[in-house]
Write a protein that holds these residues in place. Structure first.
Motif, PDB file in Angstrom:
ATOM      1  N   PHE A 235      -2.402  -6.623  -5.233  1.00  0.00           N
ATOM      2  CA  PHE A 235      -3.275  -5.746  -6.013  1.00  0.00           C
ATOM      3  C   PHE A 235      -4.635  -6.409  -6.205  1.00  0.00           C
ATOM      4  O   PHE A 235      -4.738  -7.560  -6.589  1.00  0.00           O
ATOM      5  N   GLY A 236      -5.675  -5.666  -5.955  1.00  0.00           N
ATOM      6  CA  GLY A 236      -7.034  -6.202  -6.004  1.00  0.00           C
ATOM      7  C   GLY A 236      -7.600  -6.500  -4.637  1.00  0.00           C
ATOM      8  O   GLY A 236      -8.825  -6.629  -4.490  1.00  0.00           O
ATOM      9  N   GLN A 237      -6.745  -6.594  -3.623  1.00  0.00           N
ATOM     10  CA  GLN A 237      -7.223  -6.794  -2.258  1.00  0.00           C
ATOM     11  C   GLN A 237      -7.686  -5.473  -1.660  1.00  0.00           C
ATOM     12  O   GLN A 237      -7.155  -4.405  -1.983  1.00  0.00           O
ATOM     13  N   TRP A 238      -8.680  -5.553  -0.783  1.00  0.00           N
ATOM     14  CA  TRP A 238      -9.251  -4.345  -0.206  1.00  0.00           C
ATOM     15  C   TRP A 238      -8.216  -3.543   0.583  1.00  0.00           C
ATOM     16  O   TRP A 238      -8.276  -2.311   0.632  1.00  0.00           O
ATOM     17  N   GLY A 239      -7.254  -4.229   1.187  1.00  0.00           N
ATOM     18  CA  GLY A 239      -6.223  -3.539   1.949  1.00  0.00           C
ATOM     19  C   GLY A 239      -5.339  -2.658   1.088  1.00  0.00           C
ATOM     20  O   GLY A 239      -4.649  -1.778   1.596  1.00  0.00           O
ATOM     21  N   VAL A 240      -5.357  -2.866  -0.233  1.00  0.00           N
ATOM     22  CA  VAL A 240      -4.617  -2.026  -1.179  1.00  0.00           C
ATOM     23  C   VAL A 240      -5.552  -1.061  -1.894  1.00  0.00           C
ATOM     24  O   VAL A 240      -5.226   0.115  -2.088  1.00  0.00           O
ATOM     25  N   ILE A 241      -6.726  -1.543  -2.301  1.00  0.00           N
ATOM     26  CA  ILE A 241      -7.684  -0.690  -3.016  1.00  0.00           C
ATOM     27  C   ILE A 241      -8.141   0.465  -2.130  1.00  0.00           C
ATOM     28  O   ILE A 241      -8.269   1.612  -2.596  1.00  0.00           O
ATOM     29  N   ARG A 242      -8.365   0.200  -0.846  1.00  0.00           N
ATOM     30  CA  ARG A 242      -8.826   1.261   0.057  1.00  0.00           C
ATOM     31  C   ARG A 242      -7.821   2.405   0.172  1.00  0.00           C
ATOM     32  O   ARG A 242      -8.205   3.579   0.021  1.00  0.00           O
ATOM     33  N   PRO A 243      -6.534   2.137   0.418  1.00  0.00           N
ATOM     34  CA  PRO A 243      -5.580   3.256   0.459  1.00  0.00           C
ATOM     35  C   PRO A 243      -5.507   4.030  -0.856  1.00  0.00           C
ATOM     36  O   PRO A 243      -5.355   5.256  -0.845  1.00  0.00           O
ATOM     37  N   ILE A 244      -5.607   3.330  -1.981  1.00  0.00           N
ATOM     38  CA  ILE A 244      -5.554   4.013  -3.273  1.00  0.00           C
ATOM     39  C   ILE A 244      -6.751   4.950  -3.430  1.00  0.00           C
ATOM     40  O   ILE A 244      -6.607   6.098  -3.887  1.00  0.00           O
ATOM     41  N   LEU A 245      -7.942   4.488  -3.041  1.00  0.00           N
ATOM     42  CA  LEU A 245      -9.136   5.335  -3.140  1.00  0.00           C
ATOM     43  C   LEU A 245      -9.091   6.484  -2.142  1.00  0.00           C
ATOM     44  O   LEU A 245      -9.497   7.613  -2.454  1.00  0.00           O
ATOM     45  N   LEU A 246      -8.612   6.207  -0.936  1.00  0.00           N
ATOM     46  CA  LEU A 246      -8.473   7.283   0.045  1.00  0.00           C
ATOM     47  C   LEU A 246      -7.403   8.283  -0.382  1.00  0.00           C
ATOM     48  O   LEU A 246      -7.482   9.469  -0.039  1.00  0.00           O
ATOM     49  N   ASN A 247      -6.428   7.823  -1.137  1.00  0.00           N
ATOM     50  CA  ASN A 247      -5.436   8.733  -1.690  1.00  0.00           C
ATOM     51  C   ASN A 247      -6.091   9.704  -2.674  1.00  0.00           C
ATOM     52  O   ASN A 247      -5.746  10.883  -2.724  1.00  0.00           O
ATOM     53  N   LEU A 248      -7.038   9.207  -3.455  1.00  0.00           N
ATOM     54  CA  LEU A 248      -7.819  10.072  -4.338  1.00  0.00           C
ATOM     55  C   LEU A 248      -8.549  11.138  -3.531  1.00  0.00           C
ATOM     56  O   LEU A 248      -8.538  12.323  -3.898  1.00  0.00           O
ATOM     57  N   LEU A 249      -9.172  10.726  -2.441  1.00  0.00           N
ATOM     58  CA  LEU A 249      -9.872  11.692  -1.582  1.00  0.00           C
ATOM     59  C   LEU A 249      -8.912  12.746  -1.057  1.00  0.00           C
ATOM     60  O   LEU A 249      -9.250  13.937  -1.004  1.00  0.00           O
TER      61      LEU A 249
ATOM     62  N   ALA B  32       0.829  -1.209   0.000  1.00  0.00           N
ATOM     63  CA  ALA B  32       0.000   0.000   0.000  1.00  0.00           C
ATOM     64  C   ALA B  32       0.861   1.255   0.000  1.00  0.00           C
ATOM     65  O   ALA B  32       0.546   2.251  -0.661  1.00  0.00           O
ATOM     66  N   ASN B  33       1.960   1.216   0.736  1.00  0.00           N
ATOM     67  CA  ASN B  33       2.870   2.359   0.789  1.00  0.00           C
ATOM     68  C   ASN B  33       3.499   2.638  -0.569  1.00  0.00           C
ATOM     69  O   ASN B  33       3.665   3.789  -0.982  1.00  0.00           O
ATOM     70  N   LEU B  34       3.832   1.574  -1.296  1.00  0.00           N
ATOM     71  CA  LEU B  34       4.429   1.729  -2.621  1.00  0.00           C
ATOM     72  C   LEU B  34       3.404   2.211  -3.642  1.00  0.00           C
ATOM     73  O   LEU B  34       3.702   3.065  -4.481  1.00  0.00           O
ATOM     74  N   TYR B  35       2.193   1.671  -3.588  1.00  0.00           N
ATOM     75  CA  TYR B  35       1.147   2.070  -4.534  1.00  0.00           C
ATOM     76  C   TYR B  35       0.783   3.547  -4.386  1.00  0.00           C
ATOM     77  O   TYR B  35       0.333   4.171  -5.347  1.00  0.00           O
ATOM     78  N   THR B  36       0.940   4.090  -3.202  1.00  0.00           N
ATOM     79  CA  THR B  36       0.583   5.500  -2.958  1.00  0.00           C
ATOM     80  C   THR B  36       1.824   6.383  -2.818  1.00  0.00           C
ATOM     81  O   THR B  36       1.767   7.442  -2.203  1.00  0.00           O
TER      82      THR B  36
END
Length: 278
Positions: free
Chosen positions: A156-170, A72-76
């Motif tokens: 990738f595709g797990q909620w623990g990764v998708i959630r940080p990416i979406l919250l990063n959008l916010l 999650a840290n790397l994706y964001t």
């Protein structure tokens, strides 16, 4: 929507967007490199806990070493500096009007000042979303390639990764609106941008030091958690893949940022409605 398109046109037809974009890209690459190097050593030493660490510190070290947290840290990657650039764009959306003395024309063309500020807020939010999209499209394949080379599940595709990416959008959207509110409070373009940079960079470091000293002095556990009231720290909390022991949950960071955006947007609108242009 015509007001929003006009604001986007003002940014798109100047050098501002690509200068900020170039700076954001360079810092994104550096941030990803730092995160990747850190993750590499963490993966190699995942179980190494200092012998003098407290039980809570040991739990935090193990949680930070979790592959999901690191993914999650790397994706964001790049959020810290990316949010700063988005904030500066939001500031310029407002201060350009006063710097180039076009505010009078704008308010004569659209005498409803609330509509003008709402147009600027929406435009800044859209630019923030665009910045998030570009950075995410760059970090996702880079993270997948890196984790594959490390023989680690990319999650990738797990909620623990998708959630940080979406919250990063916010976070990107909210910081764009925060920039507009900041620009309304300080109409000088140079004054607003310099103040924002200093508060963001120096203020974040200073807040961490102050809260840490207070925690050591007073020995109150809630003091370290109270750091979430600092907007930049709230943003970082939002995008953590897993909750670290001793830290507030991710939704607290989202609530703090939303509150800042609502307050600054409301206050900024009221100020523009009542303050003279000159």
């Amino acid at each position: 929507m015509r007001l929003v398109r006009a604001e986007l046109l003002k940014i798109r037809t100047t050098n501002t967007w690509w200068l900020f974009g170039l700076g954001a890209f360079v810092l994104l690459a550096l941030s990803f490199l730092v995160n990747a190097v850190s993750a590499h050593f963490i993966f190699k030493q995942a179980t190494d806990v200092p012998p003098n660490a407290s039980p809570e510190q040991a739990e935090q070290i193990r949680a930070a070493a979790d592959t999901l947290y690191q993914a999650a840290n790397l994706y964001t990657s790049g959020q810290f500096f990316g949010l700063l650039f988005v904030t500066l764009i939001g500031i310029i959306v407002v201060t350009n009007e006063f710097h180039h003395q076009t505010a009078t024309t704008t308010f004569l063309t659209t005498p409803h000042r609330t509509a003008v500020i709402l147009g600027k807020l929406v435009a800044a939010a859209l630019m923030g979303a665009g910045a998030w999209l570009i950075t995410t499209l760059l970090t996702i394949p880079a993270t997948i390639i890196f984790l594959g080379a490390e023989n680690v599940d990319n999650h990738f595709g797990q909620w623990g990764v998708i959630r940080p990416i979406l919250l990063n959008l916010l976070a990107y959207v909210l910081w764009g609106t925060l920039g507009v509110g900041f620009g309304v409070l300080i109409r000088s373009q140079i004054g607003a941008t310099v103040t924002a940079v200093v508060l963001y960079l120096v203020g974040t470091a200073a807040a961490g030091i102050i809260f840490s000293l207070l925690q050591q002095w007073l020995k109150w556990d809630w003091i370290s958690k109270a750091q979430v009231i600092v907007p930049s720290i709230a943003s970082q909390l939002m995008i953590s893949g897993t909750e670290l022991p001793g830290n507030p949950p991710q939704w607290v960071g989202a609530v703090v940022l939303i509150a800042y955006a609502v307050v600054t947007g409301f206050v900024g609108t009221m100020i523009v409605r009542t303050r003279d242009i000159s």
